[in-house]
Scaffold this motif. Structure first.
Motif, PDB file in Angstrom:
ATOM      1  N   ASN A   1       0.863  -1.175   0.000  1.00 49.88           N
ATOM      2  CA  ASN A   1       0.000   0.000   0.000  1.00 49.88           C
ATOM      3  C   ASN A   1       0.901   1.226   0.000  1.00 49.88           C
ATOM      4  O   ASN A   1       2.023   1.179   0.522  1.00 49.88           O
ATOM      5  N   CYS A   2       0.422   2.325  -0.545  1.00 52.02           N
ATOM      6  CA  CYS A   2       1.228   3.534  -0.648  1.00 52.02           C
ATOM      7  C   CYS A   2       1.351   4.220   0.712  1.00 52.02           C
ATOM      8  O   CYS A   2       0.347   4.497   1.362  1.00 52.02           O
ATOM      9  N   ASN A   3       2.590   4.534   1.096  1.00 54.14           N
ATOM     10  CA  ASN A   3       2.805   5.234   2.361  1.00 54.14           C
ATOM     11  C   ASN A   3       2.789   6.751   2.175  1.00 54.14           C
ATOM     12  O   ASN A   3       2.965   7.485   3.135  1.00 54.14           O
ATOM     13  N   VAL A   4       2.569   7.213   0.953  1.00 46.93           N
ATOM     14  CA  VAL A   4       2.467   8.646   0.681  1.00 46.93           C
ATOM     15  C   VAL A   4       1.008   9.090   0.730  1.00 46.93           C
ATOM     16  O   VAL A   4       0.638   9.980   1.492  1.00 46.93           O
ATOM     17  N   CYS A   5       0.150   8.443  -0.053  1.00 48.01           N
ATOM     18  CA  CYS A   5      -1.251   8.863  -0.130  1.00 48.01           C
ATOM     19  C   CYS A   5      -2.185   7.981   0.687  1.00 48.01           C
ATOM     20  O   CYS A   5      -3.338   8.345   0.899  1.00 48.01           O
ATOM     21  N   SER A   6      -1.722   6.829   1.100  1.00 52.86           N
ATOM     22  CA  SER A   6      -2.518   5.872   1.886  1.00 52.86           C
ATOM     23  C   SER A   6      -3.761   5.371   1.157  1.00 52.86           C
ATOM     24  O   SER A   6      -4.677   4.857   1.787  1.00 52.86           O
TER      25      SER A   6
ATOM     26  N   GLY B   1      -3.453   4.351  -2.653  1.00 52.40           N
ATOM     27  CA  GLY B   1      -3.071   3.543  -3.807  1.00 52.40           C
ATOM     28  C   GLY B   1      -2.225   2.348  -3.457  1.00 52.40           C
ATOM     29  O   GLY B   1      -1.854   2.120  -2.306  1.00 52.40           O
ATOM     30  N   TRP B   2      -1.944   1.588  -4.492  1.00 57.47           N
ATOM     31  CA  TRP B   2      -1.039   0.449  -4.399  1.00 57.47           C
ATOM     32  C   TRP B   2       0.276   0.813  -5.068  1.00 57.47           C
ATOM     33  O   TRP B   2       0.296   1.467  -6.118  1.00 57.47           O
ATOM     34  N   ILE B   3       1.364   0.357  -4.484  1.00 56.09           N
ATOM     35  CA  ILE B   3       2.672   0.480  -5.105  1.00 56.09           C
ATOM     36  C   ILE B   3       2.833  -0.718  -6.032  1.00 56.09           C
ATOM     37  O   ILE B   3       2.719  -1.864  -5.603  1.00 56.09           O
ATOM     38  N   LEU B   4       3.086  -0.442  -7.294  1.00 53.35           N
ATOM     39  CA  LEU B   4       3.139  -1.471  -8.326  1.00 53.35           C
ATOM     40  C   LEU B   4       4.499  -1.493  -9.007  1.00 53.35           C
ATOM     41  O   LEU B   4       5.157  -0.458  -9.126  1.00 53.35           O
ATOM     42  N   ILE B   5       4.905  -2.662  -9.463  1.00 51.15           N
ATOM     43  CA  ILE B   5       6.076  -2.764 -10.323  1.00 51.15           C
ATOM     44  C   ILE B   5       5.604  -2.512 -11.748  1.00 51.15           C
ATOM     45  O   ILE B   5       4.714  -3.206 -12.247  1.00 51.15           O
ATOM     46  N   VAL B   6       6.180  -1.494 -12.374  1.00 49.78           N
ATOM     47  CA  VAL B   6       5.824  -1.122 -13.744  1.00 49.78           C
ATOM     48  C   VAL B   6       7.110  -0.916 -14.541  1.00 49.78           C
ATOM     49  O   VAL B   6       8.205  -0.936 -13.995  1.00 49.78           O
ATOM     50  N   GLU B   7       6.947  -0.700 -15.842  1.00 50.44           N
ATOM     51  CA  GLU B   7       8.071  -0.387 -16.730  1.00 50.44           C
ATOM     52  C   GLU B   7       7.823   0.939 -17.417  1.00 50.44           C
ATOM     53  O   GLU B   7       6.698   1.249 -17.791  1.00 50.44           O
ATOM     54  N   GLU B   8       8.901   1.684 -17.591  1.00 52.81           N
ATOM     55  CA  GLU B   8       8.815   2.864 -18.446  1.00 52.81           C
ATOM     56  C   GLU B   8       8.770   2.365 -19.887  1.00 52.81           C
ATOM     57  O   GLU B   8       9.597   1.535 -20.286  1.00 52.81           O
ATOM     58  N   GLN B   9       7.816   2.843 -20.640  1.00 51.84           N
ATOM     59  CA  GLN B   9       7.602   2.336 -21.996  1.00 51.84           C
ATOM     60  C   GLN B   9       8.818   2.551 -22.906  1.00 51.84           C
ATOM     61  O   GLN B   9       9.211   1.657 -23.641  1.00 51.84           O
TER      62      GLN B   9
ATOM     63  N   LEU C   1       9.018   1.359  -9.190  1.00 48.74           N
ATOM     64  CA  LEU C   1       7.779   1.263  -8.420  1.00 48.74           C
ATOM     65  C   LEU C   1       6.977   2.527  -8.614  1.00 48.74           C
ATOM     66  O   LEU C   1       7.537   3.628  -8.709  1.00 48.74           O
ATOM     67  N   TYR C   2       5.645   2.370  -8.610  1.00 50.89           N
ATOM     68  CA  TYR C   2       4.750   3.465  -8.985  1.00 50.89           C
ATOM     69  C   TYR C   2       3.453   3.329  -8.217  1.00 50.89           C
ATOM     70  O   TYR C   2       2.888   2.234  -8.149  1.00 50.89           O
TER      71      TYR C   2
ATOM     72  N   GLU D   1      12.223   9.113   0.127  1.00 45.84           N
ATOM     73  CA  GLU D   1      11.207   9.947  -0.508  1.00 45.84           C
ATOM     74  C   GLU D   1      11.123   9.621  -1.990  1.00 45.84           C
ATOM     75  O   GLU D   1      12.145   9.499  -2.676  1.00 45.84           O
ATOM     76  N   GLY D   2       9.914   9.491  -2.494  1.00 47.36           N
ATOM     77  CA  GLY D   2       9.712   9.187  -3.903  1.00 47.36           C
ATOM     78  C   GLY D   2       9.797  10.424  -4.769  1.00 47.36           C
ATOM     79  O   GLY D   2       9.937  11.548  -4.280  1.00 47.36           O
ATOM     80  N   THR D   3       9.725  10.207  -6.072  1.00 46.27           N
ATOM     81  CA  THR D   3       9.776  11.294  -7.044  1.00 46.27           C
ATOM     82  C   THR D   3       8.459  11.333  -7.814  1.00 46.27           C
ATOM     83  O   THR D   3       7.628  10.440  -7.688  1.00 46.27           O
ATOM     84  N   LYS D   4       8.313  12.366  -8.611  1.00 47.00           N
ATOM     85  CA  LYS D   4       7.186  12.469  -9.541  1.00 47.00           C
ATOM     86  C   LYS D   4       7.728  12.890 -10.898  1.00 47.00           C
ATOM     87  O   LYS D   4       8.623  13.720 -10.980  1.00 47.00           O
ATOM     88  N   ASN D   5       7.197  12.293 -11.932  1.00 51.50           N
ATOM     89  CA  ASN D   5       7.532  12.641 -13.315  1.00 51.50           C
ATOM     90  C   ASN D   5       8.986  12.397 -13.683  1.00 51.50           C
ATOM     91  O   ASN D   5       9.490  12.991 -14.623  1.00 51.50           O
ATOM     92  N   LYS D   6       9.682  11.531 -12.972  1.00 53.43           N
ATOM     93  CA  LYS D   6      11.044  11.155 -13.344  1.00 53.43           C
ATOM     94  C   LYS D   6      11.014  10.255 -14.574  1.00 53.43           C
ATOM     95  O   LYS D   6      11.859  10.356 -15.439  1.00 53.43           O
ATOM     96  N   TYR D   7      10.018   9.395 -14.605  1.00 55.43           N
ATOM     97  CA  TYR D   7       9.880   8.438 -15.701  1.00 55.43           C
ATOM     98  C   TYR D   7       8.794   8.901 -16.662  1.00 55.43           C
ATOM     99  O   TYR D   7       7.928   9.690 -16.307  1.00 55.43           O
ATOM    100  N   GLY D   8       8.838   8.375 -17.861  1.00 55.52           N
ATOM    101  CA  GLY D   8       7.843   8.712 -18.867  1.00 55.52           C
ATOM    102  C   GLY D   8       6.627   7.809 -18.770  1.00 55.52           C
ATOM    103  O   GLY D   8       6.269   7.337 -17.697  1.00 55.52           O
ATOM    104  N   VAL D   9       6.024   7.545 -19.896  1.00 57.10           N
ATOM    105  CA  VAL D   9       4.818   6.728 -19.980  1.00 57.10           C
ATOM    106  C   VAL D   9       5.104   5.337 -19.425  1.00 57.10           C
ATOM    107  O   VAL D   9       6.126   4.732 -19.740  1.00 57.10           O
ATOM    108  N   VAL D  10       4.196   4.852 -18.574  1.00 52.50           N
ATOM    109  CA  VAL D  10       4.399   3.547 -17.952  1.00 52.50           C
ATOM    110  C   VAL D  10       3.496   2.497 -18.586  1.00 52.50           C
ATOM    111  O   VAL D  10       2.462   2.807 -19.165  1.00 52.50           O
TER     112      VAL D  10
END
Length: 88
Positions: free
Chosen positions: A10-15, A17-25, A32-33, A52-61
């Protein structure tokens, strides 16, 4: 595509969402996203260490592939309790 096939936690930032393993296209880089707040982590170790996580570091997932997750050794981080919620 729901991209919820490989949940880690579970997301520890927003409480919410789910933290998922994804790929940048574009690069096929796995990361993780959060599917709600879109926070990203480079790897599970950073996430579980509370970095601390980032935002918009990766492109389309896109959803990561099973073989890629196993190849990089992240299959051990998949939370089967969350994954089992997806199947009736």
């Amino acid at each position: 595509m729901s991209m919820e096939e490989y949940p880690v936690s579970n997301c520890n930032v927003c409480s919410q969402g789910w933290i998922l393993i994804v790929e940048e296209q574009k690069t096929s880089t796995c990361f993780l996203y959060c599917n709600e707040c879109e926070t990203e982590w480079d790897n599970p170790i950073e996430f579980f260490a509370g970095k601390e996580g980032t935002k918009n570091k990766y492109g389309v997932v896109r959803e990561a592939t099973d073989w890629h997750i196993k190849d990089i050794g992240w299959d051990k981080y998949i939370n089967n309790d969350l994954k089992n919620r997806l199947t009736p």
